[in-house]
Design a protein around this motif. Structure first.
Motif, PDB file in Angstrom:
ATOM      1  N   GLU A 164       2.381 -13.915 -15.321  1.00 39.76           N
ATOM      2  CA  GLU A 164       3.396 -13.063 -16.005  1.00 39.76           C
ATOM      3  C   GLU A 164       2.902 -11.678 -15.851  1.00 39.76           C
ATOM      4  O   GLU A 164       3.849 -10.725 -15.631  1.00 39.76           O
ATOM      5  CB  GLU A 164       2.966 -13.261 -17.591  1.00 39.76           C
ATOM      6  N   ASP A 165       1.707 -11.135 -15.728  1.00 39.74           N
ATOM      7  CA  ASP A 165       1.517  -9.680 -15.308  1.00 39.74           C
ATOM      8  C   ASP A 165       1.121  -9.560 -13.948  1.00 39.74           C
ATOM      9  O   ASP A 165       0.511  -8.696 -13.523  1.00 39.74           O
ATOM     10  CB  ASP A 165      -0.119  -9.269 -16.040  1.00 39.74           C
ATOM     11  N   GLY A 166       1.546 -10.430 -12.866  1.00 34.03           N
ATOM     12  CA  GLY A 166       1.351 -10.480 -11.540  1.00 34.03           C
ATOM     13  C   GLY A 166       2.249  -9.278 -10.815  1.00 34.03           C
ATOM     14  O   GLY A 166       3.126  -8.611 -11.335  1.00 34.03           O
ATOM     15  N   VAL A 167       1.468  -8.700  -9.751  1.00 39.68           N
ATOM     16  CA  VAL A 167       2.118  -7.512  -9.126  1.00 39.68           C
ATOM     17  C   VAL A 167       2.219  -7.897  -7.484  1.00 39.68           C
ATOM     18  O   VAL A 167       1.165  -8.378  -6.958  1.00 39.68           O
ATOM     19  CB  VAL A 167       1.186  -6.260  -9.211  1.00 39.68           C
ATOM     20  N   TYR A 168       3.544  -7.764  -6.934  1.00 40.42           N
ATOM     21  CA  TYR A 168       3.856  -7.865  -5.753  1.00 40.42           C
ATOM     22  C   TYR A 168       3.829  -6.463  -4.926  1.00 40.42           C
ATOM     23  O   TYR A 168       4.517  -5.622  -5.557  1.00 40.42           O
ATOM     24  CB  TYR A 168       5.132  -8.565  -5.379  1.00 40.42           C
ATOM     25  N   HIS A 169       2.737  -5.998  -4.169  1.00 46.27           N
ATOM     26  CA  HIS A 169       2.746  -4.736  -3.490  1.00 46.27           C
ATOM     27  C   HIS A 169       3.674  -4.795  -2.138  1.00 46.27           C
ATOM     28  O   HIS A 169       2.831  -5.426  -1.063  1.00 46.27           O
ATOM     29  CB  HIS A 169       1.175  -4.434  -3.109  1.00 46.27           C
ATOM     30  N   ASP A 170       4.700  -4.579  -1.818  1.00 46.13           N
ATOM     31  CA  ASP A 170       5.288  -4.867  -0.785  1.00 46.13           C
ATOM     32  C   ASP A 170       5.212  -3.566   0.360  1.00 46.13           C
ATOM     33  O   ASP A 170       5.137  -2.421  -0.046  1.00 46.13           O
ATOM     34  CB  ASP A 170       6.973  -4.782  -1.090  1.00 46.13           C
ATOM     35  N   VAL A 171       5.074  -3.828   1.507  1.00 41.11           N
ATOM     36  CA  VAL A 171       4.736  -2.793   2.693  1.00 41.11           C
ATOM     37  C   VAL A 171       5.834  -1.757   2.649  1.00 41.11           C
ATOM     38  O   VAL A 171       5.546  -0.721   3.105  1.00 41.11           O
ATOM     39  CB  VAL A 171       4.380  -3.411   3.745  1.00 41.11           C
TER      40      VAL A 171
END
Length: 155
Positions: free
Chosen positions: A28-35
């Motif tokens: 639920e608290d996930g984070v995707y760091h996109d380049v």
């Protein structure tokens, strides 16, 4: 779900423009760091990243993960990623680049996703002007150098 199955579901969701299925792989608290686009926190924003940001100027995504290694809490995989650009200057060109995905896992879900990728060849594929490539790559380099975990490697 096995690591291999999770990575295939990850890639399939992007290729099928299924942001919800993609986001469901995250906590639920996930984070995707996109380049390219930066950080997206929470499932709703992660789903929107795929459905809205990725497909805003691209189509026909292909994503494959290779040689995954995991200790149960951290997962590394080399990847190849490509798409057809819909940007006018690209004239329908396919951009391709390689990178490494770095995922933190908890209870079989992704807590955080980071990537390190060589994006410069993709910009050449898209026929970006050299000045534009230099500006983008320079910005990405500055962002990478600013990450605390990279400081010891760049000293």
């Amino acid at each position: 779900m096995t690591t291999t199955a999770m990575l295939r579901a990850f890639c399939d969701a992007v290729e099928q423009r299924n942001g919800r299925a993609f986001a469901d792989l995250f906590t639920e608290d996930g984070v995707y760091h996109d380049v390219f686009y930066g950080a997206f926190a929470g499932r709703d924003k992660i789903a929107a990243m795929v459905d809205d940001f990725f497909y805003r100027t691209a189509t026909d995504f292909r994503w494959d993960m290779h040689d995954p290694v995991s200790n149960g809490t951290t997962l590394y995989a080399r990847y190849t990623f490509s798409y057809k650009s819909t940007l006018p200057e690209a004239n329908g060109a396919r951009a391709m680049f390689e990178g490494v995905a770095i995922m933190t896992l908890r209870d079989g879900k992704i807590v955080s996703y980071h990537e390190v990728a060589n994006t410069a060849p993709a910009f050449v594929d898209l026929k970006f002007a050299p000045e534009r490539i230099a500006k983008i790559v320079g910005k990405q380099g500055a962002e990478l150098r600013a990450r605390p975990e990279m400081k010891r490697h760049l000293a």
